[in-house]
Every structure is written in structure tokens, then in C-alpha cells.
Write a protein that holds these residues in place. Structure first.
Motif, PDB file in Angstrom:
ATOM      1  N   ILE A 247      44.926  35.906  98.070  1.00  0.00           N
ATOM      2  CA  ILE A 247      46.151  35.361  97.630  1.00  0.00           C
ATOM      3  C   ILE A 247      47.003  35.433  99.038  1.00  0.00           C
ATOM      4  O   ILE A 247      47.040  36.416  99.307  1.00  0.00           O
ATOM      5  CB  ILE A 247      46.723  35.953  96.683  1.00  0.00           C
ATOM      6  CG1 ILE A 247      46.107  36.019  95.259  1.00  0.00           C
ATOM      7  CG2 ILE A 247      48.347  35.404  96.091  1.00  0.00           C
ATOM      8  CD1 ILE A 247      46.626  36.706  94.102  1.00  0.00           C
ATOM      9  N   PRO A 248      47.515  34.348  99.467  1.00  0.00           N
ATOM     10  CA  PRO A 248      48.140  34.371 100.757  1.00  0.00           C
ATOM     11  C   PRO A 248      49.578  35.133 100.654  1.00  0.00           C
ATOM     12  O   PRO A 248      50.217  35.087  99.687  1.00  0.00           O
ATOM     13  CB  PRO A 248      48.505  32.860 100.983  1.00  0.00           C
ATOM     14  CG  PRO A 248      47.851  32.039 100.257  1.00  0.00           C
ATOM     15  CD  PRO A 248      47.288  32.935  98.914  1.00  0.00           C
ATOM     16  N   GLU A 249      49.698  35.866 101.685  1.00  0.00           N
ATOM     17  CA  GLU A 249      50.980  37.000 101.679  1.00  0.00           C
ATOM     18  C   GLU A 249      52.304  36.256 101.516  1.00  0.00           C
ATOM     19  O   GLU A 249      53.188  36.897 101.256  1.00  0.00           O
ATOM     20  CB  GLU A 249      50.806  37.895 102.834  1.00  0.00           C
ATOM     21  CG  GLU A 249      49.643  38.901 102.830  1.00  0.00           C
ATOM     22  CD  GLU A 249      50.201  39.884 103.510  1.00  0.00           C
ATOM     23  OE1 GLU A 249      50.837  40.979 103.069  1.00  0.00           O
ATOM     24  OE2 GLU A 249      49.504  40.239 104.719  1.00  0.00           O
ATOM     25  N   THR A 250      52.119  34.824 101.837  1.00  0.00           N
ATOM     26  CA  THR A 250      53.541  33.999 101.604  1.00  0.00           C
ATOM     27  C   THR A 250      53.689  33.915 100.213  1.00  0.00           C
ATOM     28  O   THR A 250      55.157  33.419  99.951  1.00  0.00           O
ATOM     29  CB  THR A 250      53.156  32.551 102.349  1.00  0.00           C
ATOM     30  OG1 THR A 250      51.763  32.161 102.007  1.00  0.00           O
ATOM     31  CG2 THR A 250      53.231  32.885 103.891  1.00  0.00           C
ATOM     32  N   ILE A 251      52.861  34.193  99.324  1.00  0.00           N
ATOM     33  CA  ILE A 251      53.142  33.962  97.855  1.00  0.00           C
ATOM     34  C   ILE A 251      52.833  35.279  97.088  1.00  0.00           C
ATOM     35  O   ILE A 251      52.690  35.187  95.966  1.00  0.00           O
ATOM     36  CB  ILE A 251      52.439  32.762  97.349  1.00  0.00           C
ATOM     37  CG1 ILE A 251      52.974  32.358  95.980  1.00  0.00           C
ATOM     38  CG2 ILE A 251      50.755  33.095  97.243  1.00  0.00           C
ATOM     39  CD1 ILE A 251      54.174  31.692  95.819  1.00  0.00           C
ATOM     40  N   LEU A 252      52.405  36.249  97.864  1.00  0.00           N
ATOM     41  CA  LEU A 252      51.957  37.491  97.143  1.00  0.00           C
ATOM     42  C   LEU A 252      53.402  38.552  97.270  1.00  0.00           C
ATOM     43  O   LEU A 252      54.012  38.779  98.149  1.00  0.00           O
ATOM     44  CB  LEU A 252      51.130  38.177  97.859  1.00  0.00           C
ATOM     45  CG  LEU A 252      50.285  39.563  97.540  1.00  0.00           C
ATOM     46  CD1 LEU A 252      49.919  39.502  96.192  1.00  0.00           C
ATOM     47  CD2 LEU A 252      49.266  39.898  98.654  1.00  0.00           C
ATOM     48  N   TYR A 253      53.637  39.030  96.082  1.00  0.00           N
ATOM     49  CA  TYR A 253      55.090  39.743  95.993  1.00  0.00           C
ATOM     50  C   TYR A 253      54.510  40.956  96.671  1.00  0.00           C
ATOM     51  O   TYR A 253      53.792  41.229  97.029  1.00  0.00           O
ATOM     52  CB  TYR A 253      55.112  40.071  94.418  1.00  0.00           C
ATOM     53  CG  TYR A 253      53.889  41.013  93.785  1.00  0.00           C
ATOM     54  CD1 TYR A 253      54.125  42.406  94.067  1.00  0.00           C
ATOM     55  CD2 TYR A 253      52.906  40.670  92.900  1.00  0.00           C
ATOM     56  CE1 TYR A 253      53.443  43.322  93.537  1.00  0.00           C
ATOM     57  CE2 TYR A 253      52.256  41.553  92.507  1.00  0.00           C
ATOM     58  CZ  TYR A 253      52.434  42.833  92.634  1.00  0.00           C
ATOM     59  OH  TYR A 253      51.476  43.776  92.144  1.00  0.00           O
ATOM     60  N   THR A 254      56.019  41.610  97.074  1.00  0.00           N
ATOM     61  CA  THR A 254      55.971  42.589  97.951  1.00  0.00           C
ATOM     62  C   THR A 254      56.805  43.783  97.065  1.00  0.00           C
ATOM     63  O   THR A 254      56.936  45.053  97.464  1.00  0.00           O
ATOM     64  CB  THR A 254      57.066  42.516  98.930  1.00  0.00           C
ATOM     65  OG1 THR A 254      58.523  42.041  98.774  1.00  0.00           O
ATOM     66  CG2 THR A 254      56.444  41.554  99.887  1.00  0.00           C
ATOM     67  N   SER A 255      57.601  43.630  95.979  1.00  0.00           N
ATOM     68  CA  SER A 255      58.153  44.530  95.062  1.00  0.00           C
ATOM     69  C   SER A 255      58.168  43.942  93.620  1.00  0.00           C
ATOM     70  O   SER A 255      57.893  42.938  93.319  1.00  0.00           O
ATOM     71  CB  SER A 255      59.483  44.846  95.495  1.00  0.00           C
ATOM     72  OG  SER A 255      60.267  43.454  95.698  1.00  0.00           O
ATOM     73  N   ALA A 256      58.685  44.831  92.800  1.00  0.00           N
ATOM     74  CA  ALA A 256      58.981  44.458  91.516  1.00  0.00           C
ATOM     75  C   ALA A 256      59.882  43.436  91.366  1.00  0.00           C
ATOM     76  O   ALA A 256      59.861  42.026  90.402  1.00  0.00           O
ATOM     77  CB  ALA A 256      59.657  45.326  90.436  1.00  0.00           C
ATOM     78  N   GLU A 257      61.070  43.283  92.100  1.00  0.00           N
ATOM     79  CA  GLU A 257      62.019  42.185  92.063  1.00  0.00           C
ATOM     80  C   GLU A 257      61.435  41.011  92.672  1.00  0.00           C
ATOM     81  O   GLU A 257      61.839  39.758  92.039  1.00  0.00           O
ATOM     82  CB  GLU A 257      63.148  42.772  93.002  1.00  0.00           C
ATOM     83  CG  GLU A 257      63.978  43.733  92.257  1.00  0.00           C
ATOM     84  CD  GLU A 257      64.543  43.505  90.909  1.00  0.00           C
ATOM     85  OE1 GLU A 257      65.005  42.327  90.700  1.00  0.00           O
ATOM     86  OE2 GLU A 257      64.192  44.397  90.015  1.00  0.00           O
ATOM     87  N   ASP A 258      60.639  40.828  93.596  1.00  0.00           N
ATOM     88  CA  ASP A 258      59.746  39.850  94.132  1.00  0.00           C
ATOM     89  C   ASP A 258      58.977  39.283  93.166  1.00  0.00           C
ATOM     90  O   ASP A 258      58.741  38.104  93.041  1.00  0.00           O
ATOM     91  CB  ASP A 258      59.188  40.404  95.323  1.00  0.00           C
ATOM     92  CG  ASP A 258      58.721  38.990  96.333  1.00  0.00           C
ATOM     93  OD1 ASP A 258      59.518  37.973  96.285  1.00  0.00           O
ATOM     94  OD2 ASP A 258      57.972  39.158  97.041  1.00  0.00           O
ATOM     95  N   ALA A 259      58.083  40.160  92.657  1.00  0.00           N
ATOM     96  CA  ALA A 259      57.461  39.684  91.446  1.00  0.00           C
ATOM     97  C   ALA A 259      58.117  39.053  90.129  1.00  0.00           C
ATOM     98  O   ALA A 259      57.605  37.989  89.948  1.00  0.00           O
ATOM     99  CB  ALA A 259      56.479  40.896  90.913  1.00  0.00           C
ATOM    100  N   LYS A 260      59.111  39.444  90.001  1.00  0.00           N
ATOM    101  CA  LYS A 260      60.007  38.793  88.799  1.00  0.00           C
ATOM    102  C   LYS A 260      60.544  37.483  89.445  1.00  0.00           C
ATOM    103  O   LYS A 260      60.628  36.395  88.745  1.00  0.00           O
ATOM    104  CB  LYS A 260      61.127  39.511  88.515  1.00  0.00           C
ATOM    105  CG  LYS A 260      60.760  40.886  87.929  1.00  0.00           C
ATOM    106  CD  LYS A 260      62.150  41.880  87.580  1.00  0.00           C
ATOM    107  CE  LYS A 260      61.657  43.199  86.908  1.00  0.00           C
ATOM    108  NZ  LYS A 260      62.971  43.811  86.635  1.00  0.00           N
TER     109      LYS A 260
END
Length: 385
Positions: free
Chosen positions: A242-255
Motif C-alpha cells: 500500500i503506497p505510503e501516500t494512502i497508508l495511515y500514520t495514526s488512529a486519527e489518520d485512519a479515521k
């Protein structure tokens, strides 16, 4: 912005809410795996058996075989690196929490996470390829993947979690290629098959949404464990390409990613309805429940739990059975029962039982991990993989 037509309406509305996230999500509907896709296309003329052997050698670290592989594939494995943010120690709390909550996380995964995930256009690829007919095996494969990435050391380079995640990357690339060449795939409407957008969405749901739904079913995680579960899935997603440009970095980012996807994706259609219901109905066979009455009871419970987790609007869109007034306390009853049983049994016994249960409902073939790839867009016409 080259917006696929199926996303046009949602994109126009959602962009007023969070233009940066919406633009990023829609952009990735036209992206697959930028690194591996061109390599696999370049190697498409290699006989399947030989290609599968080279892929297996690369994933398993068999350098004696890999050194005879084509240069693009050798370079791909040579250049695989751990991301700078990876911290193996930070994975330990999540692994520990997983084994204390396996049964609840599996229930949340099937009745909540997977079902909800198929509200997106990812359902198109499953219906076109015919993978819906293999729902039981797919659920068992999902179980195995989750077990392997949450096994101590599973995401180390030599661990089964790493190997299976890497294999999934190659499978996604092959299915993407087959669908790209199929007349059944509408590129103008749907974008790239098995897109980076859908994979970024999926890993966000597999992690953050899984925690939320597991808590609703009675699981217990402290803040450190929740962060750690997210890190396990994040690294698994990285290995899956999964490209890091669309891979979450934190819970808030995942949400943010999965909320953005829901705003952009079109309403669930017949493909989503079909896959969601097949998932629920496959649960008894995965759990090896043979008695017809017990099967019916288990499916009924799964539908009620799923409706309680994903919400009335989506459950109605999926044509799930309506629930009676007396069934509206299902979630509270289920959660209370699970917490009582955990108190009664003790955490060590629960962990032992969960591990045994997970082994029983996961797929482990006699020949070990296969590196075969599908060779036809329709599963019924493809080799067994």
C-alpha cells in the motif's frame, strides 16, 4: 483530477468537507501498486510455474533460486527495506492484546469490518472474478493472515505474517492485471481494479474500525495496546504494497481515510449486497457448525450483531433481515455475556482457548504456503491458488 464517473457525485459533495483528503483518495482510485505492477507486466511471458517458483524464492529468502530469476524481480526483492518508522518493540502490546481478545476481534472482523468494507466498489472485483463462491476459504485465509501478523515475530522478515502479507501483494497485482485486461471492468466508471484507494481504506478499517467494533463486543484494550494494534496493521499494509501516500500514520489518520472513502464511494449496489450477505452466511461453515438449526441460529446472531455494528442505514442498504423490538438489545447482551465468561474463565485460559479456536478456523494447506497466482480473471477457470 481524473475522477471515475462512479465517484463524481460523492467527490463533488465531499470535497467541500475535506478537499485535501478527498483529492488524495480519488487520485488513488487510479493507482495500483506503482512498484510491482510494471515488474509483473514485464514478466508476464514467463511460464507460470517458473514465475511462481521465483516469487516463492524471493519471499522465502532462497537466494540460490532467486539468483536465476529475471533482473527486475531480483532487484525488487533486493530493494525491499523496512520503513524508518517501524519499531518491533512497539508491536508487542498489540500482539498481547490480540491473543486476549481473538474471539471478539474475529466476530468484529467478520460481522463488522469485512461487511462494511464491501460497501465500496471493491465488491466489483469479487463479483466479477467469482471469488464470492469461495467465501468460506477467503474467511479462513483472512483468519490465517490475522493470526500470522499477530504472532510473536510474525512480521519479522522470516515470519509467516511477513511472508503472507508479501504474497497478498503479488496476488493483488495479478488480479489487478487480469481485471485491467477484462472487458467486464469499466475503467472510466470504477478506476483501477484493486486500487490503492481501496487498499488504503481497507487497512484503515482492518485496524481502527476493528478496535472500535471489538470494544463494542466486549473486548478490552488500553491506549498503548490500541496504538500497537494500529502499528501491526500499518506495517502489514506496508508489506502488502500500500503506497505510503494512502497508508495511515495514526488512529486519527485512519479515521480520516475511511470517513473520506464513505463520502466519495457510491451507494452500495447489488455487488455489495451479494458479497455482504455471502460473508454472513459463510460463518457457520467456517466455524464448522454442522447442525442445520445451529447454523440458522448462528447466522441470525451474525446478522443482528452486524446490524448493531455497521448501523441501520447500511444494514438496510444490504437488505439484511429486519430485527424485532426484542432483538434490539443483542449487542448489550452479547457484550455482557462475553465479559462474564472472561471473568469466570480467567485471562490465561481465554488466551489458550482463543489460540486453539483460531487455528481451527484458519486455512493451513498441507503443502504449506503456496505462491501460485491466479491465471484467469474468473476463479472457476483459474488454477487453484
Amino acid at each position: 483530477m481524473n475522477v471515475p464517473t462512479a465517484y463524481a457525485e460523492g467527490y463533488g459533495t465531499a470535497r467541500a468537507t475535506d478537499p485535501e483528503a478527498v483529492d488524495n483518495y480519488v487520485k488513488h482510485t487510479r493507482i495500483g501498486d506503482p512498484e510491482l505492477d510494471p515488474i509483473m507486466e514485464e514478466l508476464s511471458s514467463i511460464p507460470p510455474g517458473e514465475l511462481h517458483r521465483f516469487i516463492g524464492a524471493g519471499i522465502e529468502g532462497r537466494d540460490d533460486v532467486l539468483k536465476t530469476a529475471p533482473e527486475p524481480l531480483r532487484n525488487f526483492f533486493k530493494n525491499l527495506e523496512e520503513p524508518p518508522w517501524l519499531d518491533y518493540e512497539a508491536l508487542r502490546p498489540g500482539i498481547r492484546a490480540f491473543h486476549g481478545n481473538v474471539d471478539l476481534m474475529l466476530a468484529a472482523f467478520v460481522t463488522g469490518v469485512l461487511v462494511e468494507g464491501f460497501s465500496t466498489l471493491i465488491a466489483k472485483s469479487f463479483n466479477i472474478t467469482g471469488r464470492v463462491a469461495s467465501t468460506r476459504r477467503r474467511l479462513q485465509q483472512n483468519n490465517r493472515h490475522m493470526m500470522d501478523i499477530f504472532f510473536p515475530g510474525g512480521l519479522q522478515r522470516e515470519g509467516d505474517g511477513w511472508k503472507l502479507s508479501a504474497r497478498i501483494r503479488f496476488v493483488h497485482t495479478r488480479i489487478r492485471s487480469l481485471l485491467n485486461k477484462s472487458e467486464e471492468w469499466d475503467h472510466d466508471a470504477w478506476g483501477t481494479p484493486v486500487s490503492a484507494a481501496h487498499l488504503g481504506f481497507a487497512i484503515s478499517v482492518f485496524s481502527q474500525r476493528l478496535i472500535e467494533y471489538s470494544l463494542m463486543l466486549g473486548a478490552k484494550f488500553n491506549e498503548e495496546e490500541q496504538r500497537s494494534v494500529l502499528q501491526v496493521w500499518r506495517y502489514a499494509g506496508y508489506v502488502m504494497g500500500i503506497p505510503e501516500t494512502i497508508l495511515y500514520t495514526s488512529a486519527e489518520d485512519a479515521k480520516r481515510i475511511y470517513k473520506t472513502s464513505y463520502m466519495c464511494e457510491p451507494e452500495a449496489d447489488i455487488d455489495s449486497i451479494t458479497v455482504a450477505n455471502m460473508l454472513i452466511k459463510a460463518i457457520p461453515s467456517v466455524a464448522n457448525v454442522q447442525d442445520p438449526q445451529e447454523q440458522q441460529q448462528l447466522v441470525g446472531l451474525a446478522y443482528r450483531l452486524s446490524r448493531a455494528l455497521i448501523g441501520e442505514r447500511l444494514a438496510t442498504a444490504f437488505d439484511f433481515p429486519k430485527r424485532s423490538f426484542w432483538e434490539r438489545g443483542t449487542l448489550l447482551q452479547y457484550r455482557s455475556k462475553q465479559r462474564f465468561l472472561r471473568t469466570l474463565a480467567g485471562i490465561q485460559r481465554v488466551r489458550a482457548h482463543n489460540f486453539t479456536q483460531l487455528l481451527q478456523i484458519s486455512v493451513y494447506d498441507d503443502e504449506g504456503l503456496s505462491y501460485k497466482m491466479p491465471d484467469h480473471v474468473h476463479t472457476s477457470k483459474s488454477i487453484s491458488w
